[in-house]
Design a protein around this motif. Structure first.
Motif, mmCIF file in Angstrom:
data_model
loop_
_atom_site.group_PDB
_atom_site.id
_atom_site.type_symbol
_atom_site.label_atom_id
_atom_site.label_comp_id
_atom_site.label_asym_id
_atom_site.label_seq_id
_atom_site.Cartn_x
_atom_site.Cartn_y
_atom_site.Cartn_z
ATOM 1 N N GLN A 227 16.600 -5.889 76.453
ATOM 2 C CA GLN A 227 15.333 -5.237 76.113
ATOM 3 C C GLN A 227 14.294 -6.233 75.618
ATOM 4 O OE1 GLN A 227 16.671 -2.358 73.269
ATOM 5 N NE2 GLN A 227 17.679 -1.082 74.797
ATOM 6 N N ASP B 148 25.967 -4.069 71.908
ATOM 7 C CA ASP B 148 24.668 -3.854 71.261
ATOM 8 C C ASP B 148 23.800 -5.107 71.366
ATOM 9 O OD1 ASP B 148 25.348 -1.296 70.579
ATOM 10 O OD2 ASP B 148 25.776 -1.726 68.470
ATOM 11 N N LYS C 259 20.235 -5.550 73.330
ATOM 12 C CA LYS C 259 19.071 -6.083 72.630
ATOM 13 C C LYS C 259 18.459 -7.237 73.397
ATOM 14 C CE LYS C 259 17.623 -7.993 68.171
ATOM 15 N NZ LYS C 259 18.075 -8.399 66.798
#
Length: 298
Positions: free
Chosen positions: A293, A286, A290
């Motif tokens: 992005q 995760d 992140k």
């Protein structure tokens, strides 16, 4: 490839009879790969877990206690890791469910990636030897896979801390961690056998495998393997120190490695070990997504 996530995503909720497994699948409070979570929950709903596991667990723990008495007298009489892994392979291929086999092989794969992540993010740790285990089929279990996994965990911690002592290395927060060791998408496992005999869920299989593990190994090997499960806390602390998120250790249940627990509970702790690995890996993935992005964020 298994896609049990679709099973839960398409499930309709009955307000008068909500599904326990559907509820847990929809809950996102703990990081977890959607496919792995769906496979685990689908597998947990099997009849073998509800009706067979309670009896198997009692018999398994009784056998472990009996074997402990035998091993106290003859600790090294039996030492047959090749025969052990042949037995595990046959059980996995012909009796264990495809979801359980998927989760077992994922565990070795993800465990190797987590250790590599830690190594990549401790400055100066590049020379620490690694033995990554990334099996893609049940056949690879025959290559002493379970035993090698235990040894990898111990040797990594020993080698890392030797380097820390000798070279002054530190496990510390990294502002922009190197996530290159982590797989984001699907792992290309070979198709798992799915016949009428592959009825056994993960927890029941582990309860049966644990005394088999004890029988074929020396007392020291089994004791070491049982104690290794509590090293989840050590690995979790390394990773969350790098990520600067110690509060995330709440999802880890195998703790206090300096206080070994009785071997008769090893099967249950092994299941927790698998869940802890999934949660930690999902946490790191995760964070990787992140950062991809949003290049400014970690």
């Amino acid at each position: 490839m298994l896609h049990k996530s679709e099973y839960f995503e398409n499930m309709k909720n009955d307000p008068r009879d909500p599904s326990h497994w559907h509820t847990l699948y929809l809950d996102k409070s703990i990081p977890f790969s959607a496919d792995a979570k769906a496979a685990f929950l689908y597998d947990s709903g099997r009849k073998s877990r509800q009706f067979l596991l309670p009896f198997v667990r009692v018999m398994s723990r009784f056998f472990i206690i009996l074997m402990q008495l035998f091993k106290a007298i003859s600790p090294n009489l039996i030492n047959a890791p090749k025969l052990l892994h042949k037995s595990l392979y046959l059980g996995m291929k012909y009796m264990v469910s495809p979801e359980a086999n998927y989760l077992i092989l994922r565990h070795f794969y993800l465990g190797s990636e987590i250790l590599k992540f830690i190594k990549d993010n401790v400055k100066g740790a590049g020379e620490i030897p690694m033995n990554p285990l990334k099996p893609l089929s049940v056949n690879e279990v025959k290559d002493d896979l379970f035993l090698e996994h235990d040894l990898n965990l111990y040797n990594f911690i020993i080698n890392l801390n030797a380097a820390i002592a000798e070279k002054g290395l530190k496990v510390e927060k990294v502002d922009r961690p190197d996530f290159s060791a982590l797989t984001e998408g699907e792992i290309p496992f070979e198709d798992f056998r799915d016949k009428w005999s592959n009825f056994m869920d993960l927890s029941t299989a582990i309860e049966i495998f644990t005394p088999v593990y004890q029988f074929f190994l020396t007392d020291n090997d089994f004791w070491r393997a049982s104690n290794s499960l509590q090293l989840d806390e050590v690995i979790g602390i390394y990773a969350t120190t790098i990520m600067d998120c110690p509060e995330k250790l709440i999802g880890l249940n195998n703790k206090h490695p300096m206080i070994p627990l009785p071997t008769y509970g090893a099967a249950f702790r092994l299941t927790l070990h698998g869940l802890s690995t999934e949660i930690l890996h999902a946490l790191l993935v995760d964070a990787k997504k992140k950062m991809t992005q949003d290049p400014v964020a970690v």
